[in-house]
Design an enzyme around this catalytic site. Structure first.
Site, PDB file in Angstrom:
ATOM      1  N   ASP A 163       0.810  -1.213   0.000  1.00 51.42           N
ATOM      2  CA  ASP A 163       0.000   0.000   0.000  1.00 51.42           C
ATOM      3  C   ASP A 163       0.848   1.271   0.000  1.00 51.42           C
ATOM      4  O   ASP A 163       1.978   1.285   0.481  1.00 51.42           O
ATOM      5  CB  ASP A 163      -0.894   0.045   1.245  1.00 51.42           C
ATOM      6  CG  ASP A 163      -2.087  -0.896   1.149  1.00 51.42           C
ATOM      7  OD1 ASP A 163      -2.133  -1.720   0.219  1.00 51.42           O
ATOM      8  OD2 ASP A 163      -2.962  -0.801   2.022  1.00 51.42           O
ATOM      9  N   ASP A 164       0.241   2.338  -0.538  1.00 52.99           N
ATOM     10  CA  ASP A 164       0.667   3.740  -0.360  1.00 52.99           C
ATOM     11  C   ASP A 164       1.746   4.231  -1.311  1.00 52.99           C
ATOM     12  O   ASP A 164       2.128   5.400  -1.256  1.00 52.99           O
ATOM     13  CB  ASP A 164       1.133   4.013   1.081  1.00 52.99           C
ATOM     14  CG  ASP A 164       0.061   3.721   2.108  1.00 52.99           C
ATOM     15  OD1 ASP A 164      -1.105   3.542   1.724  1.00 52.99           O
ATOM     16  OD2 ASP A 164       0.397   3.660   3.314  1.00 52.99           O
ATOM     17  N   HIS A 197      -5.976   2.974  -4.559  1.00 54.65           N
ATOM     18  CA  HIS A 197      -5.970   3.225  -3.112  1.00 54.65           C
ATOM     19  C   HIS A 197      -6.303   4.693  -2.815  1.00 54.65           C
ATOM     20  O   HIS A 197      -5.769   5.270  -1.868  1.00 54.65           O
ATOM     21  CB  HIS A 197      -4.606   2.849  -2.534  1.00 54.65           C
ATOM     22  CG  HIS A 197      -4.576   2.672  -1.048  1.00 54.65           C
ATOM     23  ND1 HIS A 197      -5.584   2.044  -0.334  1.00 54.65           N
ATOM     24  CD2 HIS A 197      -3.644   3.041  -0.112  1.00 54.65           C
ATOM     25  CE1 HIS A 197      -5.265   2.036   0.956  1.00 54.65           C
ATOM     26  NE2 HIS A 197      -4.102   2.639   1.123  1.00 54.65           N
ATOM     27  N   HIS A 255      -5.469   9.701  -0.097  1.00 55.72           N
ATOM     28  CA  HIS A 255      -5.217   8.846   1.063  1.00 55.72           C
ATOM     29  C   HIS A 255      -5.632   9.523   2.367  1.00 55.72           C
ATOM     30  O   HIS A 255      -4.889   9.573   3.344  1.00 55.72           O
ATOM     31  CB  HIS A 255      -3.745   8.438   1.134  1.00 55.72           C
ATOM     32  CG  HIS A 255      -3.495   7.235   2.006  1.00 55.72           C
ATOM     33  ND1 HIS A 255      -3.093   7.340   3.329  1.00 55.72           N
ATOM     34  CD2 HIS A 255      -3.596   5.911   1.762  1.00 55.72           C
ATOM     35  CE1 HIS A 255      -2.939   6.128   3.844  1.00 55.72           C
ATOM     36  NE2 HIS A 255      -3.241   5.244   2.910  1.00 55.72           N
ATOM     37  N   HIS A 280       3.640  -2.472   3.180  1.00 57.25           N
ATOM     38  CA  HIS A 280       3.660  -1.087   2.695  1.00 57.25           C
ATOM     39  C   HIS A 280       4.989  -0.788   2.005  1.00 57.25           C
ATOM     40  O   HIS A 280       6.053  -1.179   2.506  1.00 57.25           O
ATOM     41  CB  HIS A 280       3.456  -0.103   3.848  1.00 57.25           C
ATOM     42  CG  HIS A 280       2.093  -0.182   4.473  1.00 57.25           C
ATOM     43  ND1 HIS A 280       1.745  -1.171   5.370  1.00 57.25           N
ATOM     44  CD2 HIS A 280       0.999   0.603   4.318  1.00 57.25           C
ATOM     45  CE1 HIS A 280       0.483  -0.999   5.744  1.00 57.25           C
ATOM     46  NE2 HIS A 280       0.009   0.072   5.127  1.00 57.25           N
TER      47      HIS A 280
END
Length: 251
Positions: free
Chosen positions: A53-54, A104, A108, A200
């Site tokens: 993620d991210d 995503h 965020h 991540h």
């Protein structure tokens, strides 16, 4: 005495509000019945899906890509739209290596109460950015922080996405930098076929994640696990998938 009564009244009001929220909320198993929201899947094959993620991140994502290539492993990257805009070359490298790019959101923002309108804008903007870089529109969406409710799930499904969470036993908590050994233990201590694993590649110092990944993949290789994208995991384990959804397959 009056003070105690006042505190008691506030507590009862708070509890009442909390129970109202719970009564109006749906849980994991309600959403899983849609056939389009997944925490994990049942697999007869030794398949697992690594998800990051991210990102992308200019330092950590390329390091992760090198380690994945070392073990011929595939992964799904849930990217933030504004990061994808900044680092399109990394996105292209991910796709060229056979990895999957998923949605995503753009900003965020941690907001469990996000409106359907704002979330739809975030999903569409990020999907458009991914399409402009890769030539395909993603079908997978992961809500920020794993926050989910009826509005978030329905908005994602309305926009032709699967909602992809992660196994409750496969939250590595690498975002908190608990130490390389802890991250490794959180993954390999109870891995089972069909797991979706959360890691991540951005959002902070991910040195521990990078170090842990090499050890995790070495164990997976020894134990005969195959690391595949989430799309491939769904394709190989689900009896039926909605034909309207775009599935990224690279095998």
């Amino acid at each position: 005495m009056r003070c105690l009564l006042f505190i008691l009244c506030l507590t009862l009001i708070s509890l009442h509000s909390h129970f109202e929220v719970l009564a109006d909320s749906k849980g994991r198993f309600d959403f899983e019945k849609t056939g389009r929201v997944f925490w994990e899947v049942h697999s007869k094959e030794k398949l697992v899906a690594l998800t990051f993620d991210d990102g992308p991140h200019p330092l950590y994502t390329p390091q992760i890509l090198d380690i994945l290539a070392k073990y011929d492993a595939r992964a799904t990257f849930f990217v933030i739209g504004k990061n994808a805009e900044k680092y399109p070359d990394i996105i292209r490298k991910q796709v060229d290596a056979g990895h999957e790019i998923a949605n995503h959101t753009y900003q965020h923002d941690y907001d469990i109460h996000v409106s359907a309108q704002k979330l739809e804008q975030e999903i569409k903007k990020t999907s458009s950015i991914i399409y402009s870089i890769t030539g395909y529109t993603p079908s997978l969406f992961r809500p920020v922080g794993g926050y989910y409710n009826d509005t978030i799930v329905k908005t994602a499904l309305k926009n032709d996405n699967y909602v992809i969470m992660w196994g409750w036993h496969q939250d590595t908590k690498d975002w908190s930098q608990p130490g390389t050994k802890k991250i490794i233990h959180n993954v390999i201590s109870d891995t089972k076929p069909g797991d979706i694993i959360l890691l991540h590649d951005s959002g902070g110092n991910r040195t521990q994640t990078v170090e842990a990944l090499d050890k995790i993949l070495a164990v997976f290789k020894k134990e005969g696990y195959e690391c595949v994208t989430v799309s491939e995991l769904l394709y190989r384990t689900q009896p039926t998938l909605p034909v309207s959804l775009r599935i990224f397959l690279h095998f």
